[in-house]
Write a protein that holds these residues in place. Structure first.
Motif, PDB file in Angstrom:
ATOM      1  N   LEU A 173      -7.128  -7.761  13.157  1.00  0.00           N
ATOM      2  CA  LEU A 173      -8.163  -7.220  12.048  1.00  0.00           C
ATOM      3  C   LEU A 173      -7.220  -7.682  10.644  1.00  0.00           C
ATOM      4  O   LEU A 173      -6.008  -7.347  10.659  1.00  0.00           O
ATOM      5  CB  LEU A 173      -8.408  -5.810  11.720  1.00  0.00           C
ATOM      6  N   GLU A 174      -7.852  -8.123   9.731  1.00  0.00           N
ATOM      7  CA  GLU A 174      -7.125  -8.540   8.445  1.00  0.00           C
ATOM      8  C   GLU A 174      -6.526  -7.110   7.741  1.00  0.00           C
ATOM      9  O   GLU A 174      -7.362  -6.113   7.684  1.00  0.00           O
ATOM     10  CB  GLU A 174      -8.053  -9.062   7.465  1.00  0.00           C
ATOM     11  N   GLY A 175      -5.411  -7.432   7.381  1.00  0.00           N
ATOM     12  CA  GLY A 175      -4.651  -6.248   6.656  1.00  0.00           C
ATOM     13  C   GLY A 175      -5.332  -6.056   5.319  1.00  0.00           C
ATOM     14  O   GLY A 175      -5.971  -6.701   4.823  1.00  0.00           O
ATOM     15  N   ALA A 176      -4.648  -5.008   4.646  1.00  0.00           N
ATOM     16  CA  ALA A 176      -4.972  -4.797   3.516  1.00  0.00           C
ATOM     17  C   ALA A 176      -4.658  -6.033   2.566  1.00  0.00           C
ATOM     18  O   ALA A 176      -3.310  -6.228   2.343  1.00  0.00           O
ATOM     19  CB  ALA A 176      -4.480  -3.510   2.867  1.00  0.00           C
ATOM     20  N   ALA A 177      -5.343  -6.405   1.574  1.00  0.00           N
ATOM     21  CA  ALA A 177      -4.979  -7.669   0.891  1.00  0.00           C
ATOM     22  C   ALA A 177      -4.178  -7.057  -0.721  1.00  0.00           C
ATOM     23  O   ALA A 177      -4.673  -6.228  -1.218  1.00  0.00           O
ATOM     24  CB  ALA A 177      -6.083  -8.337   0.262  1.00  0.00           C
ATOM     25  N   GLU A 178      -2.994  -7.603  -0.737  1.00  0.00           N
ATOM     26  CA  GLU A 178      -2.296  -7.354  -1.728  1.00  0.00           C
ATOM     27  C   GLU A 178      -1.927  -5.929  -2.156  1.00  0.00           C
ATOM     28  O   GLU A 178      -2.258  -5.322  -3.101  1.00  0.00           O
ATOM     29  CB  GLU A 178      -2.585  -8.097  -2.994  1.00  0.00           C
ATOM     30  N   PRO A 179      -1.642  -5.230  -1.004  1.00  0.00           N
ATOM     31  CA  PRO A 179      -1.276  -3.695  -1.323  1.00  0.00           C
ATOM     32  C   PRO A 179      -0.106  -3.496  -2.084  1.00  0.00           C
ATOM     33  O   PRO A 179       0.965  -4.100  -1.821  1.00  0.00           O
ATOM     34  CB  PRO A 179      -1.181  -3.461   0.256  1.00  0.00           C
ATOM     35  N   GLU A 180      -0.041  -2.229  -2.890  1.00  0.00           N
ATOM     36  CA  GLU A 180       0.861  -1.973  -3.826  1.00  0.00           C
ATOM     37  C   GLU A 180       0.715  -0.360  -3.675  1.00  0.00           C
ATOM     38  O   GLU A 180      -0.140   0.321  -3.619  1.00  0.00           O
ATOM     39  CB  GLU A 180       0.601  -2.290  -5.208  1.00  0.00           C
ATOM     40  N   VAL A 181       1.976   0.198  -4.109  1.00  0.00           N
ATOM     41  CA  VAL A 181       1.984   1.728  -3.891  1.00  0.00           C
ATOM     42  C   VAL A 181       2.814   1.809  -5.417  1.00  0.00           C
ATOM     43  O   VAL A 181       3.668   1.435  -5.603  1.00  0.00           O
ATOM     44  CB  VAL A 181       2.510   2.175  -2.725  1.00  0.00           C
ATOM     45  N   GLU A 182       2.568   2.999  -5.986  1.00  0.00           N
ATOM     46  CA  GLU A 182       3.094   3.241  -7.416  1.00  0.00           C
ATOM     47  C   GLU A 182       3.005   5.008  -7.391  1.00  0.00           C
ATOM     48  O   GLU A 182       2.348   5.759  -6.838  1.00  0.00           O
ATOM     49  CB  GLU A 182       2.361   2.779  -8.548  1.00  0.00           C
ATOM     50  N   ASN A 183       3.960   5.321  -8.144  1.00  0.00           N
ATOM     51  CA  ASN A 183       4.538   6.840  -8.379  1.00  0.00           C
ATOM     52  C   ASN A 183       3.738   7.125  -9.319  1.00  0.00           C
ATOM     53  O   ASN A 183       3.311   6.583 -10.314  1.00  0.00           O
ATOM     54  CB  ASN A 183       6.190   7.023  -8.641  1.00  0.00           C
ATOM     55  N   VAL A 184       3.034   8.313  -9.294  1.00  0.00           N
ATOM     56  CA  VAL A 184       2.406   9.168 -10.079  1.00  0.00           C
ATOM     57  C   VAL A 184       2.916  10.444 -10.235  1.00  0.00           C
ATOM     58  O   VAL A 184       3.311  11.258  -9.102  1.00  0.00           O
ATOM     59  CB  VAL A 184       0.976   9.621  -9.795  1.00  0.00           C
ATOM     60  N   VAL A 185       3.162  11.011 -11.503  1.00  0.00           N
ATOM     61  CA  VAL A 185       3.697  12.249 -11.674  1.00  0.00           C
ATOM     62  C   VAL A 185       3.017  13.474 -10.965  1.00  0.00           C
ATOM     63  O   VAL A 185       2.028  13.443 -10.825  1.00  0.00           O
ATOM     64  CB  VAL A 185       3.821  12.501 -13.403  1.00  0.00           C
ATOM     65  N   GLY A 186       3.965  14.344 -10.344  1.00  0.00           N
ATOM     66  CA  GLY A 186       3.218  15.443  -9.790  1.00  0.00           C
ATOM     67  C   GLY A 186       3.508  15.074  -8.117  1.00  0.00           C
ATOM     68  O   GLY A 186       2.680  15.808  -7.372  1.00  0.00           O
ATOM     69  N   CYS A 187       4.455  14.265  -7.833  1.00  0.00           N
ATOM     70  CA  CYS A 187       4.702  14.108  -6.032  1.00  0.00           C
ATOM     71  C   CYS A 187       3.368  13.378  -5.573  1.00  0.00           C
ATOM     72  O   CYS A 187       2.812  13.759  -4.730  1.00  0.00           O
ATOM     73  CB  CYS A 187       4.945  15.404  -5.713  1.00  0.00           C
ATOM     74  N   LYS A 188       2.995  12.484  -6.296  1.00  0.00           N
ATOM     75  CA  LYS A 188       1.912  11.608  -5.800  1.00  0.00           C
ATOM     76  C   LYS A 188       2.156  10.196  -5.721  1.00  0.00           C
ATOM     77  O   LYS A 188       2.932   9.787  -6.532  1.00  0.00           O
ATOM     78  CB  LYS A 188       0.506  11.779  -6.794  1.00  0.00           C
TER      79      LYS A 188
ATOM     80  N   GLN B   6       1.468  -2.519   7.715  1.00  0.00           N
ATOM     81  CA  GLN B   6       2.288  -3.269   6.594  1.00  0.00           C
ATOM     82  C   GLN B   6       3.030  -2.141   5.850  1.00  0.00           C
ATOM     83  O   GLN B   6       2.694  -0.847   5.604  1.00  0.00           O
ATOM     84  CB  GLN B   6       1.084  -3.739   5.588  1.00  0.00           C
ATOM     85  N   PHE B   7       4.441  -2.532   5.900  1.00  0.00           N
ATOM     86  CA  PHE B   7       5.286  -1.786   4.999  1.00  0.00           C
ATOM     87  C   PHE B   7       5.047  -2.062   3.612  1.00  0.00           C
ATOM     88  O   PHE B   7       5.072  -3.199   3.167  1.00  0.00           O
ATOM     89  CB  PHE B   7       6.897  -2.019   5.393  1.00  0.00           C
ATOM     90  N   LEU B   8       5.070  -1.077   2.917  1.00  0.00           N
ATOM     91  CA  LEU B   8       4.620  -1.209   1.442  1.00  0.00           C
ATOM     92  C   LEU B   8       5.766  -1.193   0.441  1.00  0.00           C
ATOM     93  O   LEU B   8       6.030  -1.843  -0.608  1.00  0.00           O
ATOM     94  CB  LEU B   8       3.539  -0.403   0.846  1.00  0.00           C
ATOM     95  N   ALA B   9       6.517  -0.115   0.509  1.00  0.00           N
ATOM     96  CA  ALA B   9       7.697   0.146  -0.666  1.00  0.00           C
ATOM     97  C   ALA B   9       8.536   1.209  -0.039  1.00  0.00           C
ATOM     98  O   ALA B   9       8.066   2.412   0.584  1.00  0.00           O
ATOM     99  CB  ALA B   9       7.170   0.454  -1.877  1.00  0.00           C
ATOM    100  N   SER B  10       9.606   1.221  -0.901  1.00  0.00           N
ATOM    101  CA  SER B  10      10.553   2.572  -0.630  1.00  0.00           C
ATOM    102  C   SER B  10      10.464   3.158  -2.354  1.00  0.00           C
ATOM    103  O   SER B  10      10.607   2.317  -3.057  1.00  0.00           O
ATOM    104  CB  SER B  10      12.087   2.135  -0.486  1.00  0.00           C
ATOM    105  N   SER B  11       9.957   4.295  -2.353  1.00  0.00           N
ATOM    106  CA  SER B  11       9.690   4.879  -3.630  1.00  0.00           C
ATOM    107  C   SER B  11      10.420   6.191  -3.598  1.00  0.00           C
ATOM    108  O   SER B  11      10.414   6.986  -2.871  1.00  0.00           O
ATOM    109  CB  SER B  11       8.372   4.965  -3.926  1.00  0.00           C
ATOM    110  N   VAL B  12      10.933   6.340  -4.958  1.00  0.00           N
ATOM    111  CA  VAL B  12      11.478   7.768  -5.429  1.00  0.00           C
ATOM    112  C   VAL B  12      10.593   8.630  -5.923  1.00  0.00           C
ATOM    113  O   VAL B  12       9.845   8.354  -6.911  1.00  0.00           O
ATOM    114  CB  VAL B  12      12.872   7.671  -6.206  1.00  0.00           C
ATOM    115  N   ILE B  13      10.238   9.623  -5.294  1.00  0.00           N
ATOM    116  CA  ILE B  13       9.100  10.378  -5.756  1.00  0.00           C
ATOM    117  C   ILE B  13       9.504  11.162  -6.915  1.00  0.00           C
ATOM    118  O   ILE B  13      10.524  12.013  -7.222  1.00  0.00           O
ATOM    119  CB  ILE B  13       8.672  11.617  -4.647  1.00  0.00           C
ATOM    120  N   ILE B  14       8.398  11.194  -8.000  1.00  0.00           N
ATOM    121  CA  ILE B  14       8.712  11.881  -9.375  1.00  0.00           C
ATOM    122  C   ILE B  14       7.645  12.830  -9.481  1.00  0.00           C
ATOM    123  O   ILE B  14       6.564  13.051  -8.715  1.00  0.00           O
ATOM    124  CB  ILE B  14       8.547  11.069 -10.505  1.00  0.00           C
TER     125      ILE B  14
END
Length: 188
Positions: free
Chosen positions: A87-102, A180-188
């Motif tokens: 199956l086709e993976g997610a296209a151009e996946p990104e992850v971003e931090n959102v304040v409040g541990c999201k 898909q591995f998206l990112a390593s992120s420090v949670i804010i």
């Protein structure tokens, strides 16, 4: 083919260095993958008939994601695979931090004109906190056409670096994507 097998017996020989190395790798990857059994069961369902889905996942990840020298093996989180399919993976996946541990996951619509990609495909998100050895798993929480999803993480994740993954499953669970591995992120 007829086959008779004897009952296994405990060996009195000490394990070889190679056997001890394999046991260390096996323990490391099975400890990680066992928390993700619901994802692995679907994600590696198209494995060879003589293997369970978990054994197929562990076998792949021992070869590809375990690094280091004995006895200090570690996981290369960028190479961990939670699912494997056509199956086709997610296209151009990104992850971003959102304040409040999201974490906010975003992707692009790619179901039109793409083989093995449907608007109703379901996305599963996995977030792993190696500091606390905790997982947040939301299975089939969004569809390909949603284009975004915001995940609330435990508040004690604040300041920790987490690893984020996504995998896509067809709505009937018969087809899966390669995770898909998206990112390593420090949670804010």
């Amino acid at each position: 083919m007829d086959l008779i097998k004897a009952m296994p017996r405990k060996s009195n020989k000490p394990p070889t260095a190679k056997q001890l190395d394999q046991q260390l790798k096996w323990a490391l990857i099975t400890n990680f993958m066992s928390w993700l059994a619901p994802v692995v069961k679907v994600g590696f369902q198209n494995k060879p008939s003589n293997q369970s889905a978990m054994n197929a996942a562990v076998g792949y990840n021992i070869k590809e994601a375990v690094t280091g020298m004995s006895p200090n093996y570690t996981l290369d989180y960028t190479k961990i695979r939670l699912s494997e399919g056509t199956l086709e993976g997610a296209a151009e996946p990104e992850v971003e931090n959102v304040v409040g541990c999201k974490l906010k996951f975003n992707w692009v619509e790619n179901s039109v004109g793409t083989l093995n990609s449907y608007a109703t495909d379901k996305l599963t998100f996995v977030v792993f906190n190696p500091v606390k050895w905790k997982f947040v798993l939301l299975q089939n929480i969004a569809t390909r056409e949603d284009l975004t999803y915001t995940m609330q993480l435990p508040l004690d994740f604040e300041g920790d670096e987490v690893k984020a993954y996504v995998t896509v499953t067809r709505d009937d669970d018969k087809l899966v994507s390669i995770s898909q591995f998206l990112a390593s992120s420090v949670i804010i």
